[in-house]
Design an enzyme around this catalytic site. Sequence first.
Site, PDB file in Angstrom:
ATOM      1  N   GLY A  43       5.608   3.227   0.076  1.00  0.00           N
ATOM      2  CA  GLY A  43       6.165   4.069  -0.984  1.00  0.00           C
ATOM      3  C   GLY A  43       5.097   4.270  -2.045  1.00  0.00           C
ATOM      4  O   GLY A  43       3.972   3.808  -1.898  1.00  0.00           O
ATOM      5  N   SER A  60       0.852  -1.182   0.000  1.00  0.00           N
ATOM      6  CA  SER A  60       0.000   0.000   0.000  1.00  0.00           C
ATOM      7  C   SER A  60       0.892   1.237   0.000  1.00  0.00           C
ATOM      8  O   SER A  60       2.114   1.140   0.015  1.00  0.00           O
ATOM      9  CB  SER A  60      -0.896   0.005   1.235  1.00  0.00           C
ATOM     10  OG  SER A  60      -0.108   0.300   2.369  1.00  0.00           O
ATOM     11  N   LYS A  61       0.249   2.380   0.010  1.00  0.00           N
ATOM     12  CA  LYS A  61       0.951   3.674   0.007  1.00  0.00           C
ATOM     13  C   LYS A  61       2.044   3.753   1.082  1.00  0.00           C
ATOM     14  O   LYS A  61       3.057   4.419   0.893  1.00  0.00           O
ATOM     15  CB  LYS A  61      -0.052   4.802   0.279  1.00  0.00           C
ATOM     16  CG  LYS A  61      -0.747   5.281  -0.975  1.00  0.00           C
ATOM     17  CD  LYS A  61      -0.049   6.527  -1.496  1.00  0.00           C
ATOM     18  CE  LYS A  61      -0.498   6.895  -2.897  1.00  0.00           C
ATOM     19  NZ  LYS A  61       0.595   7.171  -3.793  1.00  0.00           N
ATOM     20  N   ARG A  62       1.789   3.075   2.201  1.00  0.00           N
ATOM     21  CA  ARG A  62       2.760   3.123   3.298  1.00  0.00           C
ATOM     22  C   ARG A  62       4.139   2.649   2.862  1.00  0.00           C
ATOM     23  O   ARG A  62       5.147   3.019   3.428  1.00  0.00           O
ATOM     24  CB  ARG A  62       2.309   2.204   4.446  1.00  0.00           C
ATOM     25  CG  ARG A  62       1.316   2.801   5.374  1.00  0.00           C
ATOM     26  CD  ARG A  62       0.996   1.854   6.489  1.00  0.00           C
ATOM     27  NE  ARG A  62       0.523   0.562   6.012  1.00  0.00           N
ATOM     28  CZ  ARG A  62       1.090  -0.593   6.287  1.00  0.00           C
ATOM     29  NH1 ARG A  62       2.171  -0.636   7.026  1.00  0.00           N
ATOM     30  NH2 ARG A  62       0.587  -1.719   5.825  1.00  0.00           N
TER      31      ARG A  62
END
Length: 489
Positions: A258, A254-256
């Site tokens: 990168g 996920s976005k976490r």
Amino acid sequence: MTPKVRVRFAPSPTGEPHLGNLRTAVFNWLYARSTGGDFIVRIEDTDQQRLVPGAVNTILESLHWLGLDWDEGPDLPTGQFGPYYQSQRKTLYTVIKDLLITQGAAYECYCSPERLQEMRQTQQQAKTRVGYDGKCRDLSIADQEKSAATTSPVVRFRMPDEGTTTCTDYIRGDIVFDNSLIDDFVIMKSDGYPTYHFASVIDDHAMEISHVMRADEWLSSLPRHVHLYQALGYELPTFVHLPIILGPDRSKLSKRHGATSILEYKDAGFLPDAILNFLALLGWSLDDSSELFSRDQLIDSFTIDRVGDSAAVFDIDKLSWMNGVYIRDLSNSQLATEIEPFLDVSADLALATPDQPDLVDIVPVIKERIKTLREADEMISFFGDHELVYDPSLLIPKGLDEKHATTILDSVYPILEKTTDFTTATIDTTLRAHAIELELKPGQVFSVLRVALTGRTVAPPLFETMEILGQAQSLKRIRQAKTLMENRK
Ligand code: GLU
């Protein structure tokens, strides 16, 4: 004769394509190119609520950027299998839906969203299977007509209540699903659009797709699809579900972890060949050690037999390393061309003026030091013909005082002015000899010059930098440093 390989990438235009989507595209494309088959792009735009304007263009742009070309798709003249937008294939889905209703394999369902919500709550509380309870399965014609007067129905596919369904995935083998756990799912929504399950089964058959290669999240839908294939009398394609992609902490990517949007990687200065190489390794390997594959090597070595079944781990450090390798592999002129769009146009690096070093001459000194094209701008900005702005106290070398800085600058100037061969090797020898004369360590002399010439304490190799800057610019900067030191007093 084995039928021709025909594979598809079937994105839903619901946002920017992310790494996982593109990994699916890469595997399909590689398989088509390595077998002489066809790669088809099909836009699955039947969920009208989730459509994002411009998403189709972004998807196609991402594919282009990665260098994935397609044989059939939404922007190509429609061949015998088009159109390639599902929203333009509604007639086909409607005809087939009617056929399934006539056969008794599907039925209209008039249950309201409120009723379905209530049903689910009751099921959750009772801890029984959550799913459609079959209320409309056997409505009389009269009841149907009555409901139709006020409600547009959805159409559901009738799943068997008992028994099992064995589905075969190329990677995982046979998987047995318990039919009682799968409800009568919707194939046609009340807005007249098909659901993903229905449209993709019809299109994969109609477009003669030989291998359905897609993300592992669709594996649980496979029994539904298999039942649809059987009800429609279609031959099953080969199903290949690609392993899930996890972040380094082994949670779902996920976005976490990168950026996930592929175009963000483009903007950050990653090279398409590096991304392609990296994505190909998310779930496929040739052996235990090979990591670097050119586009052609990937095509030569890709097989679905080497697609793994365990989760693939996305590691941004590995991607950055790989990008650095691809950057170093470029010729200086290729690298200069790649870097140019990333240079801040407002920067003082006026590369076009005759006195300025050419970008192509600068890139060798940063080639080993950058992992993305975007990092270059900051690293080379001091090469421009402009006054450097820096704190003059940086000119004072560690362990020495400002008198030393002034002595170094004053004494070095005439020596460099006299140097006729202003090249890396000569500058190197000259400055080392001069340090001995000054009874200083070479590093102390170099650190003063590094700041004078670049305005910073960490910079590309000094002598190469001086050669690129040229004698006149180097002397000008030493004069500037001398003035800064004087004004400090
Ligand atoms: N439209 C689906 C998606 O975007 C495609 C799944 C499939 O390949 O069957 O995930």
